[in-house]
Design a protein around this motif. Structure first.
Motif, PDB file in Angstrom:
ATOM      1  N   ARG A 318       0.843  -1.199   0.000  1.00  0.00           N
ATOM      2  CA  ARG A 318       0.000   0.000   0.000  1.00  0.00           C
ATOM      3  C   ARG A 318       0.886   1.260   0.000  1.00  0.00           C
ATOM      4  O   ARG A 318       0.571   2.232  -0.710  1.00  0.00           O
ATOM      5  N   ARG A 319       1.931   1.234   0.760  1.00  0.00           N
ATOM      6  CA  ARG A 319       2.787   2.419   0.788  1.00  0.00           C
ATOM      7  C   ARG A 319       3.427   2.650  -0.571  1.00  0.00           C
ATOM      8  O   ARG A 319       3.542   3.789  -1.047  1.00  0.00           O
ATOM      9  N   MET A 320       3.838   1.594  -1.210  1.00  0.00           N
ATOM     10  CA  MET A 320       4.416   1.744  -2.545  1.00  0.00           C
ATOM     11  C   MET A 320       3.379   2.266  -3.528  1.00  0.00           C
ATOM     12  O   MET A 320       3.701   3.071  -4.419  1.00  0.00           O
ATOM     13  N   GLU A 326       1.332   9.215  -6.004  1.00  0.00           N
ATOM     14  CA  GLU A 326       1.720  10.592  -5.708  1.00  0.00           C
ATOM     15  C   GLU A 326       2.661  11.140  -6.770  1.00  0.00           C
ATOM     16  O   GLU A 326       2.527  12.277  -7.227  1.00  0.00           O
ATOM     17  N   LYS A 327       3.583  10.331  -7.185  1.00  0.00           N
ATOM     18  CA  LYS A 327       4.500  10.774  -8.237  1.00  0.00           C
ATOM     19  C   LYS A 327       3.783  10.962  -9.563  1.00  0.00           C
ATOM     20  O   LYS A 327       4.057  11.906 -10.308  1.00  0.00           O
ATOM     21  N   SER A 332       0.370  15.412 -13.599  1.00  0.00           N
ATOM     22  CA  SER A 332      -0.798  15.393 -14.516  1.00  0.00           C
ATOM     23  C   SER A 332      -1.918  16.291 -13.963  1.00  0.00           C
ATOM     24  O   SER A 332      -1.940  16.628 -12.771  1.00  0.00           O
ATOM     25  N   ASP A 333      -2.850  16.662 -14.906  1.00  0.00           N
ATOM     26  CA  ASP A 333      -4.010  17.440 -14.501  1.00  0.00           C
ATOM     27  C   ASP A 333      -5.002  16.530 -13.792  1.00  0.00           C
ATOM     28  O   ASP A 333      -5.209  15.377 -14.197  1.00  0.00           O
ATOM     29  N   LYS A 334      -5.676  17.085 -12.781  1.00  0.00           N
ATOM     30  CA  LYS A 334      -6.586  16.274 -11.959  1.00  0.00           C
ATOM     31  C   LYS A 334      -8.010  16.828 -12.060  1.00  0.00           C
ATOM     32  O   LYS A 334      -8.209  18.054 -12.067  1.00  0.00           O
ATOM     33  N   THR A 335      -8.984  15.931 -12.126  1.00  0.00           N
ATOM     34  CA  THR A 335     -10.419  16.263 -12.102  1.00  0.00           C
ATOM     35  C   THR A 335     -11.065  15.496 -10.977  1.00  0.00           C
ATOM     36  O   THR A 335     -11.042  14.259 -10.956  1.00  0.00           O
ATOM     37  N   VAL A 336     -11.655  16.239 -10.020  1.00  0.00           N
ATOM     38  CA  VAL A 336     -12.256  15.625  -8.835  1.00  0.00           C
ATOM     39  C   VAL A 336     -13.771  15.586  -9.023  1.00  0.00           C
ATOM     40  O   VAL A 336     -14.410  16.623  -9.269  1.00  0.00           O
TER      41      VAL A 336
END
Length: 368
Positions: A318-320, A326-327, A332-336
């Motif tokens: 999960r951490r990986m 995150e990287k 990149s552009d984000k759409t929520v």
């Protein structure tokens, strides 16, 4: 008194005076009688005065003649008396010559740095140490002296010539060098080789060509000189020992190693190209070392992560995942897309209310 005939009354003066010689004296009286000057050639009475004494040669000839020998005063050559026994003179002369010959050929002065090789009728009989040595006379014994401390030098080539030698990488080099040697064993040096100096030259030249044939041009021109000199000295000494030459090699010195004069320009171009090739190889090796170091670092980091993964697989997975997302999302552009019941994103930093500006106080009193 006597009178001359024809004049009886006149006495004869010549008859009255005594008869004298040309020097004024009577020849019958000798040199000492009478008055007047004396004959200078006449012998004085009592023999000659101041006569020279007989020399050693006269005494020797007198003894040789013996008591009754010898000729008259006018005999012999040039007025000298002839000895009665000439064989005695010859015997004495021959004896003196034999004595001188024995002394000169029996005593030998050997210097501190020399050794003497003695032979009896040409056969080796021993080696003489420094000092005065006694041997049988010649021709029975013969002594030859050798200086064992003097270091001799053979130069290759002789004079200002050219000495072309083929290297192991099929290049030609002009090589000048010198070999220093001395006599180690006088007996072998005297009898084993007919021309020891020429043998040393031939052995040294053969060893040098054999060693250069196994080395490269760069080694011959630069860093490999010391190694070449040592190998040539060893091989030359081994070859001379097999001949029993009685010679010790003191050292080999390479004086000059260069390209032949006819191809100096082409040789310089080749040298420059070789230097550039070496520089490129060095740069490639440096880059490869950097890449390998980076890869080794990444591999080490992966090994450390894998070790943590084996301890807690679910948490590590999960951490990986979170670190990877995150990287990815950071670039990149984000759409929520909001769903019902989801509290919207609250920018706390931006919703903080700033202090309101102070308003002016209302004026008091009415208007007229």
């Amino acid at each position: 008194m006597t009178t001359l005939p024809g004049d009886p009354a006149r006495p004869s003066i010549l008859a009255a005076e005594p008869t004298k010689g040309p020097w004024g004296n009577d020849p019958d009286q000798g040199a000492g009688g009478g008055a007047g000057p004396r004959n200078p050639w006449a012998q004085p009475p009592g023999g000659r005065r101041g006569a020279a004494k007989p020399s050693a040669l006269d005494e020797f000839l007198k003894r040789t003649r013996g008591p009754g020998g010898g000729g008259g005063a006018g005999g012999g050559f040039g007025g000298f008396p002839t000895p009665a026994n000439p064989r005695a003179l010859w015997a004495i002369g021959i004896g003196l010559l034999i004595a001188a010959w024995l002394v000169l050929t029996s005593f030998h002065q050997i210097g501190p740095q020399e050794r003497g090789v003695i032979t009896y009728f040409g056969r080796y009989a021993g080696t003489l140490a420094p000092g005065i040595q006694l041997t049988p006379p010649a021709p029975i014994a013969s002594v030859r002296k050798y200086d064992v401390s003097r270091v001799r030098t053979e130069n290759f080539p002789r004079g200002d010539g050219v000495n072309l030698t083929l290297t192991g990488d099929q290049n030609i080099v002009d090589l000048t060098y010198s070999v220093q040697w001395n006599i180690a064993e006088p007996r072998d040096y005297a009898f084993q080789l007919a021309r020891p100096e020429e043998t040393v030259r031939a052995a040294a030249e053969s060893a040098m060509r054999a060693v250069i044939a196994t080395t490269t041009l760069d080694q011959a021109l630069g860093s490999g000189r010391t190694t070449i000199e040592g190998r040539v000295a060893e091989q030359t000494q081994a070859l001379l020992n097999s001949y029993r030459a009685g010679v010790r090699i003191q050292g080999v010195s390479i004086n000059r190693a260069a390209a032949p004069q006819q191809i100096v320009e082409d040789f310089n171009k080749v040298t420059v190209a070789q230097q550039e090739a070496v520089a490129e190889v060095n740069r490639a090796r440096a880059y490869a070392q950097q890449v390998v170091s980076k890869a080794r670092g990444e591999a080490g980091a992966f090994d450390r992560v894998y070790a943590e993964y084996k301890l807690a697989p679910e948490v590590t997975r999960r951490r990986m995942y979170y670190e990877t997302m995150e990287k990815v999302l950071a670039r990149s552009d984000k759409t929520v897309i909001e769903q019902s019941g989801v509290v919207p994103y609250l920018p706390l930093g931006q919703n903080r209310r700033a202090p309101e500006p102070a308003q002016p106080a209302p004026a008091t009193g009415g208007t007229r």
